[in-house]
Design a protein around this motif. Structure first.
Motif, PDB file in Angstrom:
ATOM      1  N   TRP A 270       0.823  -1.201   0.000  1.00  0.00           N
ATOM      2  CA  TRP A 270       0.000   0.000   0.000  1.00  0.00           C
ATOM      3  C   TRP A 270       0.860   1.255   0.000  1.00  0.00           C
ATOM      4  CZ3 TRP A 270      -5.107  -0.436  -0.760  1.00  0.00           C
ATOM      5  CH2 TRP A 270      -5.699  -1.672  -0.484  1.00  0.00           C
TER       6      TRP A 270
ATOM      7  N   GLY B 273      -3.202   3.925  -2.800  1.00  0.00           N
ATOM      8  CA  GLY B 273      -3.003   2.952  -3.869  1.00  0.00           C
ATOM      9  C   GLY B 273      -2.347   1.681  -3.384  1.00  0.00           C
TER      10      GLY B 273
ATOM     11  N   ASP C 103      -4.333   3.205  -8.041  1.00  0.00           N
ATOM     12  CA  ASP C 103      -4.703   4.056  -6.913  1.00  0.00           C
ATOM     13  C   ASP C 103      -6.006   4.778  -7.210  1.00  0.00           C
ATOM     14  OD1 ASP C 103      -4.053   6.467  -8.404  1.00  0.00           O
ATOM     15  OD2 ASP C 103      -1.959   6.226  -7.815  1.00  0.00           O
TER      16      ASP C 103
ATOM     17  N   THR D 235      -7.909   8.421  -6.464  1.00  0.00           N
ATOM     18  CA  THR D 235      -7.566   9.794  -6.102  1.00  0.00           C
ATOM     19  C   THR D 235      -8.813  10.669  -6.085  1.00  0.00           C
ATOM     20  OG1 THR D 235      -7.078  10.348  -8.425  1.00  0.00           O
ATOM     21  CG2 THR D 235      -5.238   9.619  -7.052  1.00  0.00           C
TER      22      THR D 235
ATOM     23  N   ARG E 161       4.768  10.129  -3.180  1.00  0.00           N
ATOM     24  CA  ARG E 161       4.227   8.822  -2.808  1.00  0.00           C
ATOM     25  C   ARG E 161       5.017   8.262  -1.620  1.00  0.00           C
ATOM     26  NH1 ARG E 161       4.958   6.393  -8.226  1.00  0.00           N
ATOM     27  NH2 ARG E 161       5.641   4.533  -7.100  1.00  0.00           N
TER      28      ARG E 161
END
Length: 270
Positions: free
Chosen positions: A44, A90, A100, A102, A254
């Protein structure tokens, strides 16, 4: 003759002694170069993005069209750039495929429309000014194309839904032979199917943190004013800015957690 025999015997002794000693020693295992198995990548991650986009629309017009018995219309328009901020969560299935979801807010865009209308009642000209904003939810899929010196190029695509809003519109108009008129058109919101195509680069800052620089083409659909138009009869339900798309430049962060990239063991093969 004996000297030659002594010399031959000495040479044979020197030649055979190392071979006999080697035969008496245990065999030596020679290790080949160690090989490293590819590291498993998955788990994840959270993401956040900010950016700027240039907007375009196919056209704009009144709905229904033409209004008020108009027989001839000319429409012009321009859209300004928009800013956006978004976040998502994601999952990376392996080292090359991830998805992912969003949610982002887009604002700062401005619509300016101009129309020239003519009909039995005369000629009219209007200039409309309105602000545009959107909330866009997307489900995205990405393919990572390999990593070189900590940089990973990627491509991706997304589908989802956009809630598009036009703020109250200030309408300045001119009726030929009569004079100027002005007023406000109600705000309106419209939902649309949205989709996007993406490409960019991700830089490994740490094993769990990446910075992205990417390009995105996004289609957010239509924008619509409210109804009715206070300046008109109820025949004019609203006006629409149709097929709005954007070319976005975005910067993202990220962060992987809970089962991110696993260190692979070094296996020596003999």
């Amino acid at each position: 003759m004996r000297r030659l025999q002594y010399l031959a015997f000495a040479a044979a002794t020197l030649f055979l002694t190392p071979a006999v000693q080697a035969a008496d020693m245990p065999p030596v295992l020679r290790a080949s170069a160690p090989t490293v198995e590819p590291a498993a990548s998955g788990g994840w991650y959270l993401r956040g993005d900010i950016g700027l986009g240039t907007q375009r629309a196919r056209d704009w017009h009144y709905n229904p069209n033409p209004p008020l018995g108009i027989t001839d219309t000319t429409y012009q328009h321009s859209l300004s750039s928009t800013m956006f901020i978004g976040a998502g969560i994601g999952y990376a299935f392996n080292s090359w495929f991830r998805v992912d979801g969003t949610l982002e807010y887009r604002s700062g865009g401005r619509f300016i429309g101009r129309d020239v209308l003519s009909g039995p009642g005369g000629a009219y000209e209007n200039v409309l000014h309105s602000n545009m904003s959107s909330v866009v939810a997307l489900l995205n899929g990405y393919i990572d194309l390999g990593t070189w010196w900590g940089i990973t190029p990627y491509v991706g695509a997304g589908v989802g839904y956009a809630w598009n809003r036009l703020s109250p519109t200030f309408d300045t108009g001119v009726v030929v032979g009569v004079g100027a008129s002005s007023g406000m058109i109600n705000a309106g919101t419209m939902g649309n199917f949205a989709w996007a195509l993406m490409a960019g680069l991700a830089w490994d800052v740490t094993p769990s943190t990446k910075i992205e620089l990417g390009y995105r083409y996004m289609q957010t659909g239509h924008f619509r004013s409210g109804a009715p138009c206070p300046l008109c009869t109820t025949a004019v339900v609203n006006y629409q800015v149709r097929n709005v798309n954007a070319h976005d430049l975005r910067i993202g962060l990220r962060y992987a957690f809970g089962g991110g990239p696993a260190a692979a063991p070094i296996v020596a093969r003999y």
